[in-house]
Design a protein around this motif. Structure first.
Motif, PDB file in Angstrom:
ATOM      1  N   TYR A  63      57.522  23.283 -23.335  1.00 37.41           N
ATOM      2  CA  TYR A  63      56.389  22.359 -23.202  1.00 37.41           C
ATOM      3  C   TYR A  63      56.847  20.897 -23.196  1.00 37.41           C
ATOM      4  CZ  TYR A  63      52.855  25.979 -23.427  1.00 37.41           C
ATOM      5  OH  TYR A  63      52.059  27.046 -23.113  1.00 37.41           O
ATOM      6  N   GLU A  64      57.909  20.597 -23.927  1.00 37.49           N
ATOM      7  CA  GLU A  64      58.410  19.217 -23.921  1.00 37.49           C
ATOM      8  C   GLU A  64      58.888  18.804 -22.537  1.00 37.49           C
ATOM      9  OE1 GLU A  64      61.951  16.425 -25.877  1.00 37.49           O
ATOM     10  OE2 GLU A  64      61.599  18.449 -26.682  1.00 37.49           O
ATOM     11  N   ASN A  65      59.545  19.730 -21.838  1.00 35.49           N
ATOM     12  CA  ASN A  65      60.178  19.401 -20.560  1.00 35.49           C
ATOM     13  C   ASN A  65      59.408  19.886 -19.336  1.00 35.49           C
ATOM     14  OD1 ASN A  65      62.884  18.246 -21.516  1.00 35.49           O
ATOM     15  ND2 ASN A  65      62.783  20.180 -22.642  1.00 35.49           N
ATOM     16  N   GLY A  66      58.306  20.619 -19.577  1.00 38.29           N
ATOM     17  CA  GLY A  66      57.553  21.141 -18.450  1.00 38.29           C
ATOM     18  C   GLY A  66      58.280  22.250 -17.719  1.00 38.29           C
ATOM     19  N   TRP A  67      58.990  23.109 -18.472  1.00 38.25           N
ATOM     20  CA  TRP A  67      59.740  24.221 -17.879  1.00 38.25           C
ATOM     21  C   TRP A  67      58.832  25.458 -17.802  1.00 38.25           C
ATOM     22  CZ3 TRP A  67      64.498  23.541 -21.589  1.00 38.25           C
ATOM     23  CH2 TRP A  67      65.239  22.413 -21.185  1.00 38.25           C
ATOM     24  N   GLY A  68      58.308  25.734 -16.621  1.00 38.97           N
ATOM     25  CA  GLY A  68      57.460  26.908 -16.433  1.00 38.97           C
ATOM     26  C   GLY A  68      56.052  26.762 -16.963  1.00 38.97           C
ATOM     27  N   VAL A  69      55.741  25.624 -17.538  1.00 40.64           N
ATOM     28  CA  VAL A  69      54.402  25.329 -18.060  1.00 40.64           C
ATOM     29  C   VAL A  69      54.095  23.864 -17.771  1.00 40.64           C
ATOM     30  CG1 VAL A  69      54.460  27.030 -19.933  1.00 40.64           C
ATOM     31  CG2 VAL A  69      55.388  24.741 -20.326  1.00 40.64           C
ATOM     32  N   ASP A  70      52.833  23.491 -17.904  1.00 42.57           N
ATOM     33  CA  ASP A  70      52.499  22.068 -17.782  1.00 42.57           C
ATOM     34  C   ASP A  70      53.119  21.307 -18.950  1.00 42.57           C
ATOM     35  OD1 ASP A  70      50.994  22.493 -15.496  1.00 42.57           O
ATOM     36  OD2 ASP A  70      49.135  22.803 -16.624  1.00 42.57           O
ATOM     37  N   LYS A  71      53.733  20.188 -18.652  1.00 49.19           N
ATOM     38  CA  LYS A  71      54.369  19.389 -19.710  1.00 49.19           C
ATOM     39  C   LYS A  71      53.318  18.930 -20.715  1.00 49.19           C
ATOM     40  CE  LYS A  71      57.495  15.452 -20.302  1.00 49.19           C
ATOM     41  NZ  LYS A  71      58.331  14.454 -19.598  1.00 49.19           N
ATOM     42  N   ASP A  72      53.606  19.153 -21.995  1.00 48.84           N
ATOM     43  CA  ASP A  72      52.649  18.808 -23.052  1.00 48.84           C
ATOM     44  C   ASP A  72      53.450  18.533 -24.335  1.00 48.84           C
ATOM     45  OD1 ASP A  72      50.709  18.680 -25.047  1.00 48.84           O
ATOM     46  OD2 ASP A  72      49.462  20.247 -24.141  1.00 48.84           O
ATOM     47  N   GLU A  73      53.784  17.276 -24.541  1.00 44.86           N
ATOM     48  CA  GLU A  73      54.622  16.917 -25.687  1.00 44.86           C
ATOM     49  C   GLU A  73      53.890  17.119 -27.009  1.00 44.86           C
ATOM     50  OE1 GLU A  73      56.432  13.084 -25.153  1.00 44.86           O
ATOM     51  OE2 GLU A  73      57.825  13.847 -23.631  1.00 44.86           O
ATOM     52  N   SER A  74      52.562  16.999 -26.995  1.00 43.79           N
ATOM     53  CA  SER A  74      51.804  17.238 -28.231  1.00 43.79           C
ATOM     54  C   SER A  74      51.932  18.696 -28.664  1.00 43.79           C
ATOM     55  CB  SER A  74      50.329  16.892 -28.028  1.00 43.79           C
ATOM     56  OG  SER A  74      50.172  15.515 -27.796  1.00 43.79           O
ATOM     57  N   LYS A  75      51.846  19.600 -27.689  1.00 43.74           N
ATOM     58  CA  LYS A  75      51.993  21.020 -27.994  1.00 43.74           C
ATOM     59  C   LYS A  75      53.423  21.318 -28.434  1.00 43.74           C
ATOM     60  CE  LYS A  75      49.528  24.008 -25.734  1.00 43.74           C
ATOM     61  NZ  LYS A  75      48.947  24.925 -24.703  1.00 43.74           N
ATOM     62  N   ALA A  76      54.394  20.682 -27.759  1.00 46.18           N
ATOM     63  CA  ALA A  76      55.801  20.858 -28.137  1.00 46.18           C
ATOM     64  C   ALA A  76      56.008  20.441 -29.590  1.00 46.18           C
ATOM     65  CB  ALA A  76      56.701  20.029 -27.221  1.00 46.18           C
TER      66      ALA A  76
END
Length: 265
Positions: A63-76
């Protein structure tokens, strides 16, 4: 009836166990390493839900880098925090790196604002230097920016200077100077300054020798507690036990006197 309840409970536990068994950390890790993020997501999500720290760390990275998912630093950050709360060092390091990345972005706006004379930015730049947010720790730089901010009357900076003198950060430890700066901030209603001033007196430091330091400690700790500091609320209760009835009355009166000062500010 009891047999039916037991059977249903056993079935639910069995389903939960089957789901976890179906999710494979090894398979998820291998997929993650091969950048097969769809498979990694499928394998790691059930494990992360159960709190597996390795799965939490890998999902956080995705999630931090948007690997295979939408990038979402809050979720990371939430994933990393769950893993870090278990003492898992990979998550601790991932969380630290994510925060440092955010601090470096913040630094790009804070530093120019501080250099142009903004008191709030000067205080924030001092904090970033003191604690190593987005830069290497630099206590000398921290106190320099705190002083510039405090010269403009910024209350949080006055408290930060008090803390620097209290603990000897960037300056020689000096409890009387710590007391002086804490009081500047506390008299303007700064809750943390009240709390630290209370702890200073409870350790018998400072220049106020004409009064029992436990009375002074209670007076400031009480005000910090009244303003919502949870730690101050606990310490206040312990301080009450150190005071006899007449001392407690004096301490309460002093707290009320201090309160008038910072309300007036």
């Amino acid at each position: 009836m009891k047999k039916q309840i037991l059977l249903a409970t056993s079935l639910m536990l069995s389903i939960g166990t089957t789901n976890l068994m179906a999710a494979d950390l090894g398979k998820g890790s291998l997929a993650f390493d091969k950048q097969d993020y769809a498979t990694a997501l499928e394998e790691l999500k059930p494990l992360a839900k159960e709190g597996d720290p390795d799965a939490l760390n890998m999902l956080g990275q995705m999630y931090e880098n948007g690997w295979g998912v939408d990038k979402d630093e809050s979720k990371a950050r939430r994933y990393y925090k769950r893993g870090a709360s278990q003492g898992h060092m990979a998550n601790v390091n991932s969380l630290r790196a994510l925060k440092d990345k955010e601090y470096k972005v913040e630094l790009k706006t804070v530093q120019p604002a501080a250099e142009s004379g903004d008191a709030q930015a000067q205080n924030r730049l001092g904090e970033m230097a003191e604690f190593g947010y987005g830069m290497s720790r630099n206590a000398d730089m921290a106190i320099e920016w705190y002083l510039k901010s405090a010269d403009q009357g910024y209350v949080a900076a006055q408290h930060n200077i008090g803390r620097c003198y209290n603990f000897g950060t960037g300056v020689e430890q000096n409890f009387e100077e710590a007391e002086r700066w804490y009081r500047k901030a506390a008299n303007q209603g700064h809750t943390d300054a009240m709390f630290f001033l209370g702890t200073l007196y409870s350790n018998n430091h400072g220049s106020q020798k004409d009064q029992d330091t436990n009375i002074l400690a209670y007076a400031w700790m009480h005000n910090a507690a009244e303003l919502g500091n949870k730690t101050a609320q606990a310490i206040e209760k312990r301080l009450v036990m150190k005071l006899n009835p007449s001392e407690l009355e004096e301490a309460k009166a002093l707290a009320a006197e201090y309160r008038k000062t910072y309300i007036a500010e």
